[in-house]
Design a protein around this motif. Structure first.
Motif, PDB file in Angstrom:
ATOM      1  N   ALA A  25       1.755   6.852 102.233  1.00 24.35           N
ATOM      2  CA  ALA A  25       0.758   7.266 102.793  1.00 24.35           C
ATOM      3  C   ALA A  25      -0.383   6.600 102.039  1.00 24.35           C
ATOM      4  N   ALA A  26      -0.702   7.426 101.168  1.00 25.11           N
ATOM      5  CA  ALA A  26      -2.396   6.730 100.128  1.00 25.11           C
ATOM      6  C   ALA A  26      -2.660   5.159 100.425  1.00 25.11           C
ATOM      7  N   VAL A  28      -2.025   3.074 103.233  1.00 19.87           N
ATOM      8  CA  VAL A  28      -2.587   3.219 104.142  1.00 19.87           C
ATOM      9  C   VAL A  28      -3.893   4.008 104.216  1.00 19.87           C
ATOM     10  N   LEU A  29      -3.824   4.933 104.309  1.00 20.72           N
ATOM     11  CA  LEU A  29      -5.794   5.553 104.114  1.00 20.72           C
ATOM     12  C   LEU A  29      -6.108   5.094 102.928  1.00 20.72           C
ATOM     13  N   ALA A  30      -6.160   4.242 101.727  1.00 19.77           N
ATOM     14  CA  ALA A  30      -7.100   3.613 100.993  1.00 19.77           C
ATOM     15  C   ALA A  30      -7.209   2.320 101.834  1.00 19.77           C
ATOM     16  N   ILE A  32      -7.353   1.422 105.111  1.00 25.05           N
ATOM     17  CA  ILE A  32      -7.782   1.408 106.188  1.00 25.05           C
ATOM     18  C   ILE A  32      -9.564   1.932 105.538  1.00 25.05           C
ATOM     19  N   LEU A  33      -9.783   2.885 105.102  1.00 21.51           N
ATOM     20  CA  LEU A  33     -11.022   2.802 104.065  1.00 21.51           C
ATOM     21  C   LEU A  33     -11.989   2.263 103.546  1.00 21.51           C
ATOM     22  N   LYS A  98       0.863  17.134 100.592  1.00 21.91           N
ATOM     23  CA  LYS A  98      -0.635  16.613 100.521  1.00 21.91           C
ATOM     24  C   LYS A  98      -2.082  16.588 100.257  1.00 21.91           C
ATOM     25  N   VAL A 102      -4.129  12.874  99.197  1.00 22.94           N
ATOM     26  CA  VAL A 102      -5.413  12.844  98.927  1.00 22.94           C
ATOM     27  C   VAL A 102      -5.551  12.348  97.740  1.00 22.94           C
ATOM     28  N   THR A 105      -4.423   8.583  97.098  1.00 26.98           N
ATOM     29  CA  THR A 105      -6.070   7.770  97.637  1.00 26.98           C
ATOM     30  C   THR A 105      -7.396   7.306  97.272  1.00 26.98           C
ATOM     31  N   PHE A 109      -8.753   3.463  96.189  1.00 24.66           N
ATOM     32  CA  PHE A 109      -8.919   3.463  97.282  1.00 24.66           C
ATOM     33  C   PHE A 109     -10.378   2.217  96.988  1.00 24.66           C
TER      34      PHE A 109
END
Length: 233
Positions: A25-26, A28-30, A32-33, A98, A102, A105, A109
């Motif tokens: 999950a981290a 994927v988020l990292a 995209i950002l 969650k 975070v 992520t 990042f």
């Protein structure tokens, strides 16, 4: 002895599964950002760009506990942001999975961002200008030119981010805590096993982390070698 090893393996499954969830999950988020911010920084010039770049890579150099403290200040129940998420969206970060996502992520990042920015900056501007002259819009240029040409560099950063997220400890412990079956990831489980004198479980957990990280690093090396060969040809 076999019973001890079997019991340790069973105890390792929960933190392993939680770590996989958090790391994926981290990442994927990292990703995209990181790709979005990298494209912005590679293509645009604006006032304060260097300061923003410094803020983007700051999690790479700050101690994880410092990042954890900042996340508590930002996302804690008594903070404006954390309170809004909980009251409006019903999302709580403190001592939850969650929160662990975070934290992972944030520390992952910069790895995606730096790799992606370097990859985007290596793309010859002539390709972009030629596409624009043919009427291509920015979104089309990104999907058809920038992203494919930068993909190997981006993927190298993504895999590094995955390894970093998998091994995250300090910030995760600060914001998510150490609750077995809920927020106890591999790194935290290793720390707890050592504290409790469970050497067999600690060995199993560290072996899992090492094998996964070695596999990721070998994959990155293979990607980079292919990139060098592609440039030479």
């Amino acid at each position: 002895m076999n019973n001890v090893v079997s019991a340790s393996l069973l105890e390792s499954l929960s933190p392993l599964w939680l770590s996989v969830q958090v790391a994926v999950a981290a990442t994927v988020l990292a990703s995209i950002l990181g790709v979005g911010c990298a494209l912005l920084m590679a293509r645009k010039n604006f006032k304060g760009k260097e300061l923003l770049d410094t803020l983007f890579i700051l999690p790479m150099v700050l101690p994880p506990t410092v990042m954890g403290y900042y996340l508590i200040v930002l996302l804690g129940r008594s903070s404006a942001v954390g309170g809004w998420f909980e009251q409006t969206l019903g999302i709580r970060f403190m001592f939850t999975l969650k929160g662990a996502i975070v934290a992972a992520t944030v520390v992952a990042f910069p790895l995606v961002y730096k790799s992606a920015r370097a990859a985007f900056e290596e793309i010859a501007e002539e390709y972009i200008e030629a596409a624009r002259s043919l009427g291509a819009r920015n979104w089309s240029i990104f999907w058809r030119i920038s992203l494919p040409l930068a993909m190997r560099g981006i993927m190298a950063g993504v895999m590094l981010a995955l390894a970093r997220a998998l091994g995250e400890f300090g910030a995760t412990l600060m914001i998510a805590g150490n609750m077995p079956g809920k927020t106890q990831t591999l790194s935290i489980a290793i720390y707890q096993a050592v504290q409790d004198g469970k050497d067999t479980q600690a060995w199993i957990l560290t072996a899992i982390v090492c094998v996964v990280c070695i596999a990721i690093l070998l994959s990155i090396g293979s990607l980079l070698r292919k990139q060098v060969v592609a440039r030479m040809t």
